[in-house]
Design a protein around this motif. Structure first.
Motif, PDB file in Angstrom:
ATOM      1  N   THR A 252       0.833  -1.061  -0.104  1.00  0.00           N
ATOM      2  CA  THR A 252       0.133   0.180   0.253  1.00  0.00           C
ATOM      3  C   THR A 252       0.779   1.327   0.160  1.00  0.00           C
ATOM      4  N   GLY A 255       2.781   1.932  -3.303  1.00  0.00           N
ATOM      5  CA  GLY A 255       1.956   2.289  -3.976  1.00  0.00           C
ATOM      6  C   GLY A 255       1.480   1.253  -5.137  1.00  0.00           C
ATOM      7  N   LEU A 256       1.346  -0.109  -4.515  1.00  0.00           N
ATOM      8  CA  LEU A 256       1.115  -1.111  -5.642  1.00  0.00           C
ATOM      9  C   LEU A 256      -0.310  -1.451  -5.616  1.00  0.00           C
ATOM     10  N   HIS A 260      -3.692   1.095  -4.200  1.00  0.00           N
ATOM     11  CA  HIS A 260      -2.939   2.278  -4.629  1.00  0.00           C
ATOM     12  C   HIS A 260      -3.709   3.593  -4.590  1.00  0.00           C
ATOM     13  N   LEU A 263      -2.240   7.143  -3.910  1.00  0.00           N
ATOM     14  CA  LEU A 263      -1.036   7.814  -4.612  1.00  0.00           C
ATOM     15  C   LEU A 263      -1.190   9.078  -5.650  1.00  0.00           C
ATOM     16  N   LEU A 283       8.335   5.884  -0.889  1.00  0.00           N
ATOM     17  CA  LEU A 283       7.627   4.614  -1.689  1.00  0.00           C
ATOM     18  C   LEU A 283       8.718   3.419  -1.550  1.00  0.00           C
ATOM     19  N   SER A 317       0.640  -3.600 -11.123  1.00  0.00           N
ATOM     20  CA  SER A 317       0.790  -2.141 -10.837  1.00  0.00           C
ATOM     21  C   SER A 317       1.286  -1.377 -11.987  1.00  0.00           C
ATOM     22  N   MET A 340       4.174   5.062  -9.829  1.00  0.00           N
ATOM     23  CA  MET A 340       3.491   3.694  -9.742  1.00  0.00           C
ATOM     24  C   MET A 340       4.152   2.730 -10.493  1.00  0.00           C
TER      25      MET A 340
END
Lengths: 533, 219
Positions: A252, A255-256, A260, A263, A283, A317, A340
Motif C-alpha cells: 500500500t 503504491g502497488l 494504490h 497515490l 515509496l 501495478s 507507480m
C-alpha cells in the motif's frame, strides 16, 4: 553470496572480530545516529523559531548530513560488514544504499523548499503558521525515514513506516481547500489500513518465531538478523498468511495494486518538494521493508509462491499505471502514475530476487528518486509560472523559460530511461536479470508496457515544451490564475536561477551514476545480503 | 484460577469481542456504535489481563491497563467529540443495508475460521483456538470501512480492524514486545487525532462528512 550473508550475520552476533571495538563503536554510533538525530534537531529549531530563510538552509544542511552519514556508512559496509549500536540501530550495505537515496533526494527537496516556501510566503499563499508547520514536518519526515531503514528490529521498522504517514498527512493537506482535504483523507485512511495489515503480518511472523522449535532460544523475536538466520524453521502455513499480509500492507505504501488509489491524489495535491520526497524516497523505503521480509519469506516458504505473489502485484501495478497514463491530462498526476509504474518495475525485480536483480533495482530506486525529485520540483515551478496543472494549458515552455524547460526535459529523458542517465543502466540490468531467471515473458510484457508509457509521457511533454506559445494566451495563462497575488510573478522572476541549481545538481548526479557507476561495489554487497540464488 | 475456569473465561471474553463487532454492523446510531467500541475495548483489556494472570506476566498486566485506557477511554472520547461537532447522529445510508451486512458478517466469520486453520495448527492451545475471533473482527472492520459513507463510520471501521489485530496479537503471542505494542498504540492514537482534524476541515470545506462529497480527485 551465501557466505556474504553468513559473515554479515556472524559479525552482527559478535562472533567475528569487527576491528578495534571502542574506535569502531564510536564511529558506528555517530554514523547511525546522525541521520535520525540531525533532521529531528532541525525540526526542533523550526518549531522554536518558525520559518526563516536561514532555518530552511539548516534543513538543507541536515539533509546533507544524512547524505554524508550515508556515504560514511557506505564506506564502512561496502565489504559486507555491519555497523550496530546497542541492538537497536543497524546498518549494512543495503541500509547504506537507502541512506544515500534518502540523503540525495532530501538535499534536492529541502533546497527547493527554500525558494518554494519563500515564494509562497511572498505571494501570501501560505501563512507564517503554515510555513512553520511545513518546516517542522519535512524535517521530521526525513528523520523517520532514516530511522526506518536503520532499525534492527522489524517491529520498529514497521512503526517508522507508520510514523511517516502521520507526519506527512498535514504536508499533503498543506494548501488547504477541498481537493487537499480529500487527498489527505484518502491518504491517511488507505495507508493506515494498509499498514495495519502489515502489522498483522508482523504479529504472525513473531508468532511463527515463538514456535520455531530448536533449543537455541529463538523465543519470539522480530530482530531481522536472528530471523534470517533461523528463517527455514518458521512454520510455512503461518508464514504464507503473514507474507500475503505484508505484501498487501507495505505494498500500500509502495503504491502497488490493489491499495494504490491514495497515490495519484496525494502526489498531485502535496507541495512540489513534498511530492518529490514522497515519490522519490517514501515509496522505496516501504519497498525496502518488503526487501527485508523477502529473504525471510523465501527461506521459510516455497520461493515460487513468493515470486508469483510479487510478480502479480508488480506487473499489475505497471499495467494499471500505464493504462492511467495514456489519457492523462494533468502533469502532476502523470508523474504520480509514473512513480507507480517504476515501483511496479522495482517489485518485478524483487520477484526475480537474484543478486543481479537486487543490485539493479537498488540502482533503479536511486535513479528514480533523483529523477522524480528533479521533475516534481520543476513541475512546481511550472505550476507557479502557468497557474495550471493541465498539460494542454502549458505551451512553449522552452521559449518562456529555457532553463526550467531544459531541466524538465532532461528529467523526463532520465525518467524514460534514455542514456546517459542511470535509469538506462538499471532498466537494462533489470531486464537482463529477469531474462536470466527464466522469466523472458515478463521482459516481453514489461517492454510493451514501457513503450506505451514512453508514448504517453513523451507526446504531451513535447507539447508542453515546444507547443506554439501564443502571446494572447499569455494573458490568460499568466494572469488569469495568478492575478490575486501579483507579487508571485515578480518574486518568481527574481529568484529564477537559485531554484534551478538543486535540480541541475540532481541531473548531474544521475549522469554520474549512469556513466561512472561509482556505487557498483556497495550495491553488489547489498544484493548479497538480500538476494537469493 | 484453575485451567478449566480460565479457559471458559477466555472463551466467554472472545465471544463477547466478536459479538460487539457484529453489533456495530447492526446499529445505525453512531453514539451506540461508539459505546459498543468502548465495551469491546474493555473486553480486550480483560483478555490481556486474563492472559497476564494465567501466565503470571507483569508486562501483560501493564499492557492490559494501557489497552483499557486507550481503547475504552481515550479513543471513544475523541470519537464522541467528533460526533458532537458534526451533529450527524446516524449512518444514514450505508452502501449495504443492515440485513445484508449481518449476513456478510456470518460469511466473514466462517471465512475467518477457514483462514486461521494454519495459525491454530501451529500451536494448539486454549488461546490460539480462539484466534479466528481476532481474524473475524479484522474482516468485519474492513467490511465496515468499505461499506459506510460517513467519515466517522470509516474511522470506527479502522478502529475495529485495529481491535481485531490487537486481539489476534494477544491470543497468538500473548502480546508482541511491549515496546512495539506501545508504539502501535501511540500510532493508532495519532492516526485518530489526525483523522479528527481532517474531518473538521472536511466539514469546513464540504459542509458535511458524507464521503460521497469526495469526488473532485479522479481520472
Amino acid at each position: 553470496m551465501a557466505t556474504g550473508t553468513a559473515m554479515a550475520m556472524l559479525m552482527a552476533n559478535g562472533l567475528l572480530p569487527q576491528g578495534p571495538l571502542p574506535d569502531r563503536g564510536v564511529t558506528a554510533a555517530v554514523v547511525l545516529l546522525v541521520p535520525v538525530v540531525v533532521p529531528a534537531l532541525a525540526a526542533g529549531l523550526a518549531a522554536v523559531l518558525g520559518w526563516r530563510r536561514w532555518v530552511a538552509w539548516v534543513a538543507v544542511a541536515a539533509s546533507a548530513a544524512v547524505l554524508v552519514a550515508g556515504i560514511a556508512a557506505a564506506v564502512a559496509t561496502v565489504d559486507g560488514s555491519v555497523l550496530a549500536v546497542g541492538g537497536v540501530l543497524r546498518a549494512d550495505a543495503l541500509t547504506s544504499a537507502m541512506l544515500l537515496v534518502i540523503g540525495g533526494v532530501s538535499v534536492i527537496a529541502t533546497w527547493a523548499s527554500v525558494e518554494y516556501i519563500g515564494g509562497e510566503l511572498g505571494a501570501q499563499k501560505t501563512t507564517a503558521r503554515g510555513a512553520r508547520r511545513y518546516a517542522i514536518l519535512v524535517a521530521l519526515f526525513i528523520s523517520t525515514m532514516a530511522g526506518t531503514v536503520l532499525a534492527a528490529n522489524l517491529g520498529v521498522m514497521w512503526a517508522g513506516i507508520e510514523a511517516t504517514t502521520i507526519v506527512t498527512a498535514f504536508l499533503v493537506g498543506h494548501h488547504g481547500g477541498r481537493r487537499a482535504v480529500e487527498a489527505t483523507w484518502k491518504y491517511v485512511i488507505i495507508c493506515s489500513v494498509g499498514i495495519a495489515l502489515a502489522y498483522l503480518g508482523t504479529v504472525l511472523v513473531y508468532y511463527a518465531s515463538q514456535h520455531s522449535g530448536g533449543a537455541d532460544g529463538l523465543k519470539g523475536t522480530l530482530d531481522w538478523t536472528t530471523l534470517v538466520a533461523h528463517a527455514d524453521r518458521l512454520d510455512p502455513g503461518v508464514m504464507r498468511i503473514a507474507v500475503v499480509l505484508l505484501v498487501l500492507g507495505f505494498g500500500t505504501k509502495v503504491g502497488l495494486v490493489p491499495l494504490h488509489s491514495w497515490l495519484p491524489d496525494a502526489h498531485s495535491e502535496a507541495p512540489a518538494p513534498v511530492s518529490a520526497l514522497m515519490s522519490g524516497v517514501l515509496l522505496s523505503v516501504a519497498g525496502y521493508a518488503l526487501l527485508r521480509y523477502r529473504v525471510i519469506a523465501v527461506a521459510a516458504l516455497d520461493p515460487a509462491f513468493v515470486r508469483a505473489l510479487l510478480l502479480v502485484v508488480g506487473i499489475g501495478s505497471v499495467v494499471f499505471a500505464a493504462s492511467m497514463m495514456i489519457a492523462q491530462r494533468d502533469y502532476k498526476r502523470l508523474l504520480a502514475y509514473s512513480s507507480m509504474e517504476h515501483m511496479g518495475l522495482v517489485t518485478i525485480g524483487m520477484a526475480v530476487g537474484t543478486p543481479l536483480a537486487i543490485a539493479a533495482l537498488l540502482l533503479h530506486v536511486l535513479g528514480h528518486g533523483l529523477a522524480k525529485a528533479v521533475l516534481f520540483c520543476a513541475s512546481g515551478q511550472v505550476l507557479e509560472l502557468t497557474g495550471t496543472t493541465r498539460m494542454d494549458g502549458v505551451r512553449g515552455l522552452l521559449v518562456r523559460r529555457p532553463a526550467l524547460a531544459g531541466v524538465f526535459a532532461l528529467g523526463i529523458a532520465a525518467l524514460l530511461g534514455l542514456p546517459p542517465f542511470s535509469l538506462f543502466a538499471s532498466e537494462l540490468a533489470l531486464a537482463r536479470a529477469t531474462a536470466g531467471a527464466g522469466l523472458s515473458w515478463v521482459v516481453g510484457v514489461a517492454l510493451v508496457l514501457l513503450l506505451v508509457v514512453f508514448v504517453a509521457i513523451a507526446r504531451p511533454v513535447a507539447g508542453m515544451l515546444f507547443g506554439p506559445y501564443d502571446a494572447t494566451d499569455r494573458g490568460h495563462a499568466d494572469h488569469g490564475d495568478t492575478h490575486e497575488h501579483p507579487a508571485s510573478v515578480g518574486a518568481a522572476t527574481a529568484r529564477r536561477w537559485p531554484s534551478i541549481v538543486p535540480l541541475a545538481l540532481g541531473l548531474v548526479a544521475l549522469v554520474a551514476l549512469g556513466v561512472a557507476a561509482p556505487l557498483d561495489g556497495l550495491l553488489q554487497s547489498a544484493a548479497a545480503i538480500v538476494g537469493t540464488r | 484460577m484453575s485451567a478449566a475456569v480460565s479457559t471458559q473465561l477466555l472463551d466467554v471474553i472472545s465471544g463477547a469481542i466478536l459479538l460487539t463487532a457484529v453489533l456495530t454492523l447492526w446499529r445505525r446510531d453512531l453514539a451506540a456504535i461508539i459505546r459498543l467500541l468502548a465495551i469491546q475495548g474493555v473486553f480486550i483489556a480483560g483478555l490481556a489481563l486474563l492472559l497476564g494472570v494465567t501466565e503470571r506476566s507483569g508486562e501483560l498486566c501493564l499492557a492490559a491497563l494501557a489497552v483499557a485506557v486507550l481503547k475504552a477511554g481515550v479513543l471513544p472520547a475523541i470519537l464522541r467529540r467528533v460526533l458532537a461537532d458534526s451533529g450527524e447522529v446516524r449512518e444514514t445510508a450505508p452502501l449495504v443495508n443492515v440485513t445484508a451486512s449481518l449476513l456478510a458478517a456470518a460469511v466473514l466469520t466462517l471465512l475467518a475460521y477457514v483462514l486461521s486453520g494454519p495459525l491454530v495448527a501451529l500451536a494448539p492451545s486454549a488461546a490460539t483456538r480462539a484466534l479466528p475471533v481476532g481474524i473475524a473482527v479484522v474482516l468485519l472492520g474492513f467490511f465496515m470501512l468499505v461499506t459506510r459513507r460517513r467519515a466517522l463510520s470509516q474511522v470506527i471501521g479502522f478502529l475495529l480492524l485495529d481491535n481485531g489485530i490487537t486481539t489476534t496479537a494477544f491470543l497468538a503471542t500473548s502480546g508482541v514486545p511491549l515496546v512495539v505494542e506501545l508504539g502501535v498504540s501511540l500510532d493508532v492514537l495519532l492516526v485518530v487525532i489526525v483523522l479528527q482534524i481532517v474531518a473538521a476541515r472536511m466539514r469546513m470545506a464540504f459542509g458535511s462528512t458524507d464521503l460521497d462529497g469526495l469526488s473532485e480527485l479522479r481520472d
